[in-house]
Motif scaffolding. Structure first.
Motif, PDB file in Angstrom:
ATOM      1  N   UNK A  38      70.121  21.803  62.835  1.00  0.00           N
ATOM      2  CA  UNK A  38      69.816  23.230  62.646  1.00  0.00           C
ATOM      3  C   UNK A  38      69.962  23.627  61.187  1.00  0.00           C
ATOM      4  N   UNK A  39      70.980  23.103  60.517  1.00  0.00           N
ATOM      5  CA  UNK A  39      71.177  23.401  59.093  1.00  0.00           C
ATOM      6  C   UNK A  39      69.975  22.942  58.265  1.00  0.00           C
ATOM      7  N   UNK A  40      69.500  21.733  58.513  1.00  0.00           N
ATOM      8  CA  UNK A  40      68.340  21.224  57.774  1.00  0.00           C
ATOM      9  C   UNK A  40      67.071  21.996  58.127  1.00  0.00           C
ATOM     10  N   UNK A  78      62.918  26.400  56.840  1.00  0.00           N
ATOM     11  CA  UNK A  78      62.366  27.620  57.450  1.00  0.00           C
ATOM     12  C   UNK A  78      61.766  28.611  56.447  1.00  0.00           C
ATOM     13  N   UNK A  79      62.410  28.954  55.349  1.00  0.00           N
ATOM     14  CA  UNK A  79      61.821  29.959  54.453  1.00  0.00           C
ATOM     15  C   UNK A  79      60.425  29.586  53.954  1.00  0.00           C
ATOM     16  N   UNK A 130      58.631   7.571  55.436  1.00  0.00           N
ATOM     17  CA  UNK A 130      59.372   8.779  55.126  1.00  0.00           C
ATOM     18  C   UNK A 130      60.619   8.828  56.010  1.00  0.00           C
ATOM     19  N   UNK A 131      61.742   9.072  55.405  1.00  0.00           N
ATOM     20  CA  UNK A 131      63.014   9.182  56.119  1.00  0.00           C
ATOM     21  C   UNK A 131      63.157  10.573  56.727  1.00  0.00           C
ATOM     22  N   UNK A 132      63.701  10.669  57.935  1.00  0.00           N
ATOM     23  CA  UNK A 132      63.927  11.994  58.523  1.00  0.00           C
ATOM     24  C   UNK A 132      65.028  12.745  57.790  1.00  0.00           C
ATOM     25  N   UNK A 133      64.905  14.071  57.750  1.00  0.00           N
ATOM     26  CA  UNK A 133      65.929  14.908  57.135  1.00  0.00           C
ATOM     27  C   UNK A 133      67.161  15.007  58.027  1.00  0.00           C
ATOM     28  N   UNK A 134      66.943  14.979  59.335  1.00  0.00           N
ATOM     29  CA  UNK A 134      68.046  15.035  60.294  1.00  0.00           C
ATOM     30  C   UNK A 134      67.621  14.342  61.584  1.00  0.00           C
ATOM     31  N   UNK A 135      68.618  13.788  62.264  1.00  0.00           N
ATOM     32  CA  UNK A 135      68.403  13.103  63.531  1.00  0.00           C
ATOM     33  C   UNK A 135      69.445  13.614  64.512  1.00  0.00           C
ATOM     34  N   UNK A 136      69.013  13.912  65.726  1.00  0.00           N
ATOM     35  CA  UNK A 136      69.972  14.313  66.753  1.00  0.00           C
ATOM     36  C   UNK A 136      69.668  13.572  68.052  1.00  0.00           C
ATOM     37  N   UNK A 162      62.007  28.260  65.874  1.00  0.00           N
ATOM     38  CA  UNK A 162      63.469  28.248  65.811  1.00  0.00           C
ATOM     39  C   UNK A 162      64.002  27.084  66.627  1.00  0.00           C
ATOM     40  N   UNK A 163      65.264  26.747  66.386  1.00  0.00           N
ATOM     41  CA  UNK A 163      65.987  25.762  67.188  1.00  0.00           C
ATOM     42  C   UNK A 163      67.314  26.405  67.566  1.00  0.00           C
TER      43      UNK A 163
END
Length: 101
Positions: A87-89, A94-95, A1-7, A51-52
């Motif tokens: 944070x956007x991803x 979140x919902x 599975x690919x990550x949705x976001x990486x930081x 939260x982030x």
């Protein structure tokens, strides 16, 4: 599975040798998946992440902090760039996970 976001996060350690003290900086990735967040050797189920947030002063390449707010407490990581994509991803996820604790 690919990550949705990486930081990219940074770890800073002080090492003391025989005649010198040096600062060693290493980096690692924080990975956001649909069901979890992985950081180094820790994994947080997404339903336990509340939260982030972050605080970053970009003047003079200063370090900032990324705060991972979890049901088990706040985890803090050093960062050098804004985690806007992460944070956007997370906000998109979140919902559907907000009340699943």
């Amino acid at each position: 599975m690919e990550p949705l976001a990486v930081h990219r996060c940074v770890e800073v350690k002080q090492e003391i040798g025989w005649i010198e003290k040096r600062t060693v900086e290493t980096s690692f990735d924080l990975l956001l998946y649909e069901d979890r967040i992985e950081v180094k050797d820790a994994s947080y189920p997404i339903k336990h992440v509340l939260d982030i947030s972050y605080r970053l002063d970009e003047r003079d390449n200063k370090m900032g902090f990324l705060y991972l707010h979890t049901t088990g407490g706040i985890r803090t990581y050093y960062i050098k760039t804004e985690p806007t994509d992460l944070i956007k991803e997370f906000k998109v996820l979140m919902p559907s996970t907000k009340y699943n604790m």
